[in-house]
Design an enzyme around this catalytic site. Structure first.
Site, PDB file in Angstrom:
ATOM      1  N   THR A 136       0.816  -1.218   0.000  1.00  0.00           N
ATOM      2  CA  THR A 136       0.000   0.000   0.000  1.00  0.00           C
ATOM      3  C   THR A 136       0.849   1.267   0.000  1.00  0.00           C
ATOM      4  O   THR A 136       1.996   1.242   0.457  1.00  0.00           O
ATOM      5  CB  THR A 136      -0.901  -0.008   1.263  1.00  0.00           C
ATOM      6  N   ASP A 137       0.253   2.360  -0.459  1.00  0.00           N
ATOM      7  CA  ASP A 137       0.950   3.653  -0.402  1.00  0.00           C
ATOM      8  C   ASP A 137       1.029   4.165   1.043  1.00  0.00           C
ATOM      9  O   ASP A 137       1.783   5.090   1.341  1.00  0.00           O
ATOM     10  CB  ASP A 137       0.255   4.693  -1.291  1.00  0.00           C
ATOM     11  N   GLU A 138       0.231   3.539   1.946  1.00  0.00           N
ATOM     12  CA  GLU A 138       0.191   4.048   3.330  1.00  0.00           C
ATOM     13  C   GLU A 138       1.527   3.857   4.057  1.00  0.00           C
ATOM     14  O   GLU A 138       1.771   4.495   5.070  1.00  0.00           O
ATOM     15  CB  GLU A 138      -0.968   3.390   4.092  1.00  0.00           C
ATOM     16  N   TYR A 161      -1.848  -0.717  10.897  1.00  0.00           N
ATOM     17  CA  TYR A 161      -1.986  -1.366   9.582  1.00  0.00           C
ATOM     18  C   TYR A 161      -0.779  -1.051   8.700  1.00  0.00           C
ATOM     19  O   TYR A 161      -0.113  -1.960   8.197  1.00  0.00           O
ATOM     20  CB  TYR A 161      -3.281  -0.914   8.886  1.00  0.00           C
ATOM     21  N   LYS A 165       2.227  -3.485   7.165  1.00  0.00           N
ATOM     22  CA  LYS A 165       2.505  -3.644   5.732  1.00  0.00           C
ATOM     23  C   LYS A 165       3.954  -3.232   5.438  1.00  0.00           C
ATOM     24  O   LYS A 165       4.654  -3.886   4.655  1.00  0.00           O
ATOM     25  CB  LYS A 165       1.540  -2.806   4.883  1.00  0.00           C
TER      26      LYS A 165
HETATM   27  P1  NAD Z   1      -9.706  -7.703   2.016  1.00  0.00           P
HETATM   28  O1  NAD Z   1      -9.735  -7.470   3.475  1.00  0.00           O
HETATM   29  O2  NAD Z   1     -10.925  -7.450   1.211  1.00  0.00           O
HETATM   30  O3  NAD Z   1      -9.295  -9.231   1.729  1.00  0.00           O
HETATM   31  C1  NAD Z   1      -8.300  -9.894   2.450  1.00  0.00           C
HETATM   32  C2  NAD Z   1      -8.427 -11.377   2.176  1.00  0.00           C
HETATM   33  O4  NAD Z   1      -7.346 -12.049   2.841  1.00  0.00           O
HETATM   34  C3  NAD Z   1      -9.729 -11.991   2.734  1.00  0.00           C
HETATM   35  O5  NAD Z   1     -10.287 -12.865   1.788  1.00  0.00           O
HETATM   36  C4  NAD Z   1      -9.268 -12.755   3.981  1.00  0.00           C
HETATM   37  O6  NAD Z   1     -10.082 -13.865   4.285  1.00  0.00           O
HETATM   38  C5  NAD Z   1      -7.862 -13.176   3.554  1.00  0.00           C
HETATM   39  N1  NAD Z   1      -6.984 -13.413   4.711  1.00  0.00           N
HETATM   40  C6  NAD Z   1      -6.785 -12.595   5.775  1.00  0.00           C
HETATM   41  N2  NAD Z   1      -5.916 -13.163   6.636  1.00  0.00           N
HETATM   42  C7  NAD Z   1      -5.542 -14.337   6.074  1.00  0.00           C
HETATM   43  C8  NAD Z   1      -4.655 -15.383   6.481  1.00  0.00           C
HETATM   44  N3  NAD Z   1      -3.979 -15.307   7.626  1.00  0.00           N
HETATM   45  N4  NAD Z   1      -4.518 -16.459   5.673  1.00  0.00           N
HETATM   46  C9  NAD Z   1      -5.220 -16.549   4.523  1.00  0.00           C
HETATM   47  N5  NAD Z   1      -6.076 -15.609   4.094  1.00  0.00           N
HETATM   48  C10 NAD Z   1      -6.228 -14.510   4.860  1.00  0.00           C
HETATM   49  O7  NAD Z   1      -8.460  -6.868   1.480  1.00  0.00           O
HETATM   50  P2  NAD Z   1      -8.232  -6.176   0.057  1.00  0.00           P
HETATM   51  O8  NAD Z   1      -8.780  -4.812   0.099  1.00  0.00           O
HETATM   52  O9  NAD Z   1      -8.632  -7.113  -1.017  1.00  0.00           O
HETATM   53  O10 NAD Z   1      -6.652  -6.029   0.065  1.00  0.00           O
HETATM   54  C11 NAD Z   1      -5.799  -6.989  -0.549  1.00  0.00           C
HETATM   55  C12 NAD Z   1      -4.361  -6.548  -0.416  1.00  0.00           C
HETATM   56  O11 NAD Z   1      -4.173  -5.288  -1.045  1.00  0.00           O
HETATM   57  C13 NAD Z   1      -3.894  -6.375   1.029  1.00  0.00           C
HETATM   58  O12 NAD Z   1      -2.588  -6.878   1.133  1.00  0.00           O
HETATM   59  C14 NAD Z   1      -3.927  -4.871   1.244  1.00  0.00           C
HETATM   60  O13 NAD Z   1      -2.965  -4.484   2.201  1.00  0.00           O
HETATM   61  C15 NAD Z   1      -3.563  -4.377  -0.144  1.00  0.00           C
HETATM   62  N6  NAD Z   1      -4.070  -3.039  -0.460  1.00  0.00           N
HETATM   63  C16 NAD Z   1      -5.410  -2.785  -0.459  1.00  0.00           C
HETATM   64  C17 NAD Z   1      -5.886  -1.520  -0.808  1.00  0.00           C
HETATM   65  C18 NAD Z   1      -7.354  -1.204  -0.857  1.00  0.00           C
HETATM   66  O14 NAD Z   1      -7.715  -0.063  -1.154  1.00  0.00           O
HETATM   67  N7  NAD Z   1      -8.234  -2.145  -0.617  1.00  0.00           N
HETATM   68  C19 NAD Z   1      -4.974  -0.513  -1.140  1.00  0.00           C
HETATM   69  C20 NAD Z   1      -3.605  -0.808  -1.107  1.00  0.00           C
HETATM   70  C21 NAD Z   1      -3.163  -2.068  -0.796  1.00  0.00           C
HETATM   71  P1  TYD Z   2     -10.775   3.797   4.205  1.00  0.00           P
HETATM   72  O1  TYD Z   2     -11.715   3.348   3.135  1.00  0.00           O
HETATM   73  O2  TYD Z   2     -10.877   3.183   5.543  1.00  0.00           O
HETATM   74  O3  TYD Z   2      -9.314   3.644   3.598  1.00  0.00           O
HETATM   75  P2  TYD Z   2      -7.886   4.175   4.174  1.00  0.00           P
HETATM   76  O4  TYD Z   2      -8.030   4.607   5.567  1.00  0.00           O
HETATM   77  O5  TYD Z   2      -7.046   2.939   4.055  1.00  0.00           O
HETATM   78  O6  TYD Z   2      -7.458   5.257   3.250  1.00  0.00           O
HETATM   79  O7  TYD Z   2     -10.951   5.359   4.394  1.00  0.00           O
HETATM   80  C1  TYD Z   2     -10.780   6.261   3.306  1.00  0.00           C
HETATM   81  C2  TYD Z   2     -10.907   7.672   3.853  1.00  0.00           C
HETATM   82  O8  TYD Z   2     -12.255   7.865   4.310  1.00  0.00           O
HETATM   83  C3  TYD Z   2     -10.023   7.948   5.048  1.00  0.00           C
HETATM   84  O9  TYD Z   2      -9.554   9.283   4.975  1.00  0.00           O
HETATM   85  C4  TYD Z   2     -10.952   7.788   6.232  1.00  0.00           C
HETATM   86  C5  TYD Z   2     -12.287   8.234   5.689  1.00  0.00           C
HETATM   87  N1  TYD Z   2     -13.475   7.566   6.281  1.00  0.00           N
HETATM   88  C6  TYD Z   2     -14.521   8.327   6.796  1.00  0.00           C
HETATM   89  O10 TYD Z   2     -14.482   9.576   6.782  1.00  0.00           O
HETATM   90  N2  TYD Z   2     -15.600   7.690   7.329  1.00  0.00           N
HETATM   91  C7  TYD Z   2     -15.678   6.320   7.381  1.00  0.00           C
HETATM   92  O11 TYD Z   2     -16.688   5.778   7.912  1.00  0.00           O
HETATM   93  C8  TYD Z   2     -14.603   5.551   6.828  1.00  0.00           C
HETATM   94  C9  TYD Z   2     -14.634   4.051   6.857  1.00  0.00           C
HETATM   95  C10 TYD Z   2     -13.522   6.222   6.280  1.00  0.00           C
END
Ligand code: NAD
Ligand code: TYD
Length: 356
Positions: A136-138, A161, A165
């Site tokens: 992630t960019d975080e 988090y 990561k």
């Molecule tokens: P998500 O929470 O929707 O899915 C996570 C999946 O991993 C789930 O299916 C869960 O059951 C599985 N999982 C969790 N712990 C596990 C374990 N110990 N063993 C096996 N499976 C396990 O997450 P997502 O949004 O699909 O994110 C996927 C990846 O992308 C993550 O690594 C996250 O850090 C990264 N990422 C997500 C975003 C975003 O905006 N969603 C942005 C940047 C990076």
């Molecule tokens: P989120 O989807 O949790 O992603 P991330 O924190 O990983 O960027 O949140 C996106 C943005 O929205 C973040 O600035 C927090 C804000 N947010 C709210 O204002 N209200 C909410 O209920 C949630 C879940 C997020």
């Protein structure tokens, strides 16, 4: 043509993992096998792939498995002659990491370590295997009003988090440097699209609008995120896995910055239009709530490297992507009902009461 014949996806029942498996089967020339290992936490839902199971039954395998289980992961990798691991599995929500960081350390750090040990073993035995780590960019921290994250920006994680990561990214880099295993890493911005669990900003707000609940905005609503359509992210991951240089990191972003409040206002308008309601119907539900502790102010990704080196670019405009996303949730009410029942419901009640 793809370099790989057997791809292990971790976390394939989650949001991005499920979209990635769909993308590989439906939109690429990949003709090999996909093995999905997922232990099905609250955010993992096998329904996300129910049609894939029947459509590609000869090329798709699901194993309910925790990535921390070294022996079992070794078995799956060896039996299926896996030559690429794409690692999505993680605890992925910042708010949850604030309430309970322990699981983030276990899955994101120890889990990634365990997978790296599997790859190290295979590498030592002379087997060809690449490990793509999705991050992630975080990990880069928070930006002021200007500037963007580059691949070379020093890490400065500020939530449990992002710290977990960042730690996993460091382990991946260290394993490449020390043991010579073949790895690539991507750091991407906020994804949005179908199958995202309704605790993240966009799906939470879309679902709350559908049930007439408040739309909770943290702080002043001026925090900025860079939004990337999930299908574009999946394409980037596949390009990096196939064409990325070993040991390299690639940033993937939407080049699409929005304050939370502006984004929410657009979402309210799109939802009202699609549901044929007066324009301000959902805006009335917006409420400002206390800020998230340590809330990062702004994220923005510079993704010139992947554009120049691998020829990737975003293909979905934000207007298109938002509309498609809202439509998807409106058309999948049963999916929403299923994922919002059970463990998620009790967690929300425990931590947020009526607030969400
Ligand atoms: P998500 O929470 O929707 O899915 C996570 C999946 O991993 C789930 O299916 C869960 O059951 C599985 N999982 C969790 N712990 C596990 C374990 N110990 N063993 C096996 N499976 C396990 O997450 P997502 O949004 O699909 O994110 C996927 C990846 O992308 C993550 O690594 C996250 O850090 C990264 N990422 C997500 C975003 C975003 O905006 N969603 C942005 C940047 C990076
Ligand atoms: P989120 O989807 O949790 O992603 P991330 O924190 O990983 O960027 O949140 C996106 C943005 O929205 C973040 O600035 C927090 C804000 N947010 C709210 O204002 N209200 C909410 O209920 C949630 C879940 C997020």
């Amino acid at each position: 043509m793809s370099n790989f014949s057997s791809v292990l996806v971790t976390g394939g029942c989650g949001f991005i993992g499920a979209n990635f498996i769909r993308y590989l089967f439906d939109e690429t020339d990949f003709r090999g096998k996909i093995i999905n290992i997922d232990c099905l936490t609250y955010s993992g839902n096998p329904e996300n792939l129910s049609d894939i199971v029947t459509k590609y039954s000869d090329r798709y395998v699901f194993e309910k498995l925790d990535i921390i289980n070294y022996q079992e992961v070794c078995r799956v990798v060896e039996t299926n002659k896996v030559d690429l691991i794409v690692h999505f599995a993680a605890e992925s929500h910042v708010d949850r990491s604030i309430h309970g960081p322990g699981e983030f350390v276990q899955t994101n750090i120890v889990g990634t370590f365990s997978l790296l040990e599997v790859v190290r073993k295979l590498h030592a035995e002379g087997k060809k295997i690449r490990f793509h780590h999705v991050s992630t960019d975080e990990v880069f921290g928070s930006l002021g009003e200007t500037g963007k994250f580059l691949e070379t920006t020093p890490y400065d994680p500020r939530s449990p988090y992002s710290a977990s990561k960042a730690s996993s990214d460091m382990l991946v880099r260290a394993y490449s440097h020390t043991y010579g295993i073949d790895i690539t890493i991507s750091n991407c911005s906020n994804n949005y699209g179908p199958y995202q669990f309704p605790e993240k900003l966009l799906p939470l707000m879309i679902c709350n609008m559908l049930s007439g609940k408040n739309l909770p905005v943290y702080g002043d609503g001026k925090n900025i995120r860079d939004w990337l359509y999930v299908r574009d992210h999946c394409e980037a991951v596949w390009m990096i896995a196939n064409k990325g240089k070993s040991g390299q990191t690639y940033n993937v972003g939407g080049e699409n910055e929005w304050t939370n409040i502006d984004l929410l206002n657009s979402l309210c308008e799109i939802s009202a239009e699609l549901l044929k309601k007066p324009r301000d119907t959902f805006k009335k539900l917006i409420v400002y709530v206390p800020d998230r502790p340590g809330h990062d102010r702004r994220y923005a990704i510079d993704c010139e490297k992947i554009k120049k080196e691998l020829g990737w670019k975003q293909s979905v405009t934000f207007a298109e992507g938002l509309r498609k996303t809202v439509e998807w949730y409106h058309n999948n009410l049963t999916w929403i009902e299923h994922v919002k029942s059970g463990e998620y419901k009790s967690w929300l009640e425990k931590n947020y009461g009526e607030r969400k």
